[in-house]
Design an enzyme around this catalytic site. Structure first.
Site, mmCIF file in Angstrom:
data_model
loop_
_atom_site.group_PDB
_atom_site.id
_atom_site.type_symbol
_atom_site.label_atom_id
_atom_site.label_comp_id
_atom_site.label_asym_id
_atom_site.label_seq_id
_atom_site.Cartn_x
_atom_site.Cartn_y
_atom_site.Cartn_z
ATOM 1 N N HIS A 413 82.026 40.954 8.297
ATOM 2 C CA HIS A 413 81.105 40.043 7.959
ATOM 3 C C HIS A 413 81.908 38.514 8.411
ATOM 4 C CE1 HIS A 413 77.341 38.222 7.742
ATOM 5 N NE2 HIS A 413 76.890 38.750 6.515
ATOM 6 N N ASP A 417 78.050 38.639 12.409
ATOM 7 C CA ASP A 417 76.937 38.283 11.448
ATOM 8 C C ASP A 417 75.837 39.325 11.695
ATOM 9 O OD1 ASP A 417 75.491 37.801 13.672
ATOM 10 O OD2 ASP A 417 75.914 35.639 13.448
#
Length: 441
Positions: A413, A417
């Protein structure tokens, strides 16, 4: 001026040899009494070997990393007449030390004659990026060997307080650290102190048969821990209808093998679908380097493969996007065969930019794989299972038997995204579902 043989000193009752770490005084350089000539490692401690008098280094008999027996000549020194007379008066052969010179501790012998000004040492230093760390840690071969044996990273070594000169790390420091349970093993480098310390938890690990990890299993364990503690993992899931792909493979696998002398498994079909999706979403094909994202130009697909020992390895299909189905089948079959026979070479496992783990091979419906560092994501493909599905058609809904499979994507992450990950995963599923049933091989 007179030349004197400088011998490997005896650094303890049970010490029979030493390893030269490096020479601090090079050939042709002069030195003063007390200057450190070289550093020597034994199986107990690292030692600094001082000059007993002023002189000039004429010749090194052995280079760094050489293992030399005690009493062997390791260098030729040229001493001034005054220094030579002083040495003879002391009745102490050059390169040997009296009990007084060895220091007071039998466990950590110190080989210094007296504290005199010394030249600035030119040694190999490894700088580690953390204000929490000892930023200039000298890792001797002895400490390095212990660290490698226990899979301790240089960053973790930098967190250990050294008891040697100028904070140098000794073997005993590392041994004590291991006995304490490696409290900094999972600690993360931070710019400012957080106040958090890993608690010293005492778990009851139970009793039973002890199975020692082999070298590969230890490496896998270290790699997985590093990945899990470095990258914030998030996993996305989709379900794909592989009915067309399954039907096409079943209809053509025999003819494919007869024509090309190659088995047609699902692996090259999966790699083909993934490589196409990576081309559409190139940011998935990246790695993080500090605050920079490196988007790879090549699409190299790694495929997690089981070895006969039960361990997993990731051979790589390089430039997967540029290969047709036959080429992919040939390469995947070759790599699987090499893995089965323990014949994989280093080049077969290097350069992966994205990895596929087929957990369906073991009967799993889905999985949450750990990212293969330094990649940005990893795909897990579950078992292909037939079940009744509601199919929407213009004339109305119907219930049909379809071949379904779950896909799961674990992604870093920091780089990826949710929108990118979800779109990429959906594209893989679409590529599989929209398989051309009429395609030729």
């Amino acid at each position: 001026m007179s030349e004197i043989a400088f011998k490997m000193p005896k650094m303890g009752e049970s010490i029979t040899e030493g390893t030269i770490i490096n020479w601090l005084v090079q050939e042709g350089e002069s030195f003063e009494e007390g200057d450190i000539l070289c550093e020597v490692a034994t199986d107990k401690v690292d030692n600094e070997i001082p000059a007993p008098a002023a002189g000039t280094m004429r010749q090194h008999k052995f280079g760094p990393k050489a293992v030399v027996p005690v009493g062997e000549v390791i260098a030729i020194l040229e001493m001034s007449d005054k220094s030579a007379d002083s040495t003879q008066t002391n009745s102490l052969p050059l390169g040997e030390m009296s009990e007084g010179q060895r220091g007071n501790s039998s466990k950590e012998p110190s080989i210094k004659t007296k504290d005199l000004p010394k030249k600035k040492k030119e040694v190999n230093m490894r700088s580690l990026p953390s204000k929490e760390n000892n930023e200039n840690v000298f890792i001797s071969p002895l400490v390095d060997a212990v660290a490698r044996k226990h899979h301790i990273s240089y960053e973790e070594l930098a967190r250990i307080t050294g008891s040697g000169k100028e904070g140098r790390l000794r073997k005993s420091d590392v041994t004590n650290y291991l006995n304490e349970g490696r409290p900094f093993q999972f600690a993360q480098a931070v710019a400012k102190p957080s106040g958090f310390q890993i608690p010293d938890l005492k778990f009851d690990k139970g009793k039973g048969k002890i199975v020692e990890m082999d070298r590969m299993r230890q490496m896998i364990a270290d790699h997985m821990v590093f990945s899990a503690t470095t990258a914030p993992h998030v996993t996305a899931y989709v379900e794909a209808d592989l009915t067309k792909m399954v039907q096409w493979r079943n209809a053509n696998k025999v003819a494919f093998q007869k024509k090309n002398n190659e088995k047609l498994t699902f692996t090259p079909l999966f790699i083909e679908a993934v490589a196409k999706a990576v081309k559409d979403f190139p940011m998935i094909n990246s790695s993080l380097d500090g605050t920079n994202i490196i988007v790879k130009k090549d699409i190299n697909i790694g495929m997690a493969t089981a070895l006969p020992s039960g361990n997993l390895i990731v051979p790589v299909v390089h430039n997967a996007d540029k290969k047709n189905l036959l080429e992919l089948a040939v390469k995947t079959n070759e790599l699987v065969g090499k893995a089965r026979d323990n014949k994989l070479k280093a080049d077969d496992t290097k350069g992966s930019t994205f990895t596929i783990s087929n957990v369906g091979t073991f009967g799993s419906i889905m999985g949450t794989p750990i990212i293969n560092q330094p990649e940005a994501a990893i795909l897990a493909t579950g078992i292909i299972k037939k079940r009744a599905e509601v199919i929407e058609k213009p004339e109305g809904d119907t219930i049909e038997i379809r071949s379904m499979m779950y896909l799961s994507l674990s992604f870093d992450h920091r780089i990826v995204d949710g929108y990118l990950a979800g779109s990429f995963l959906r594209r893989i599923a679409d590529n599989m579902e929209q398989f051309d049933f009429k395609r030729k091989y």
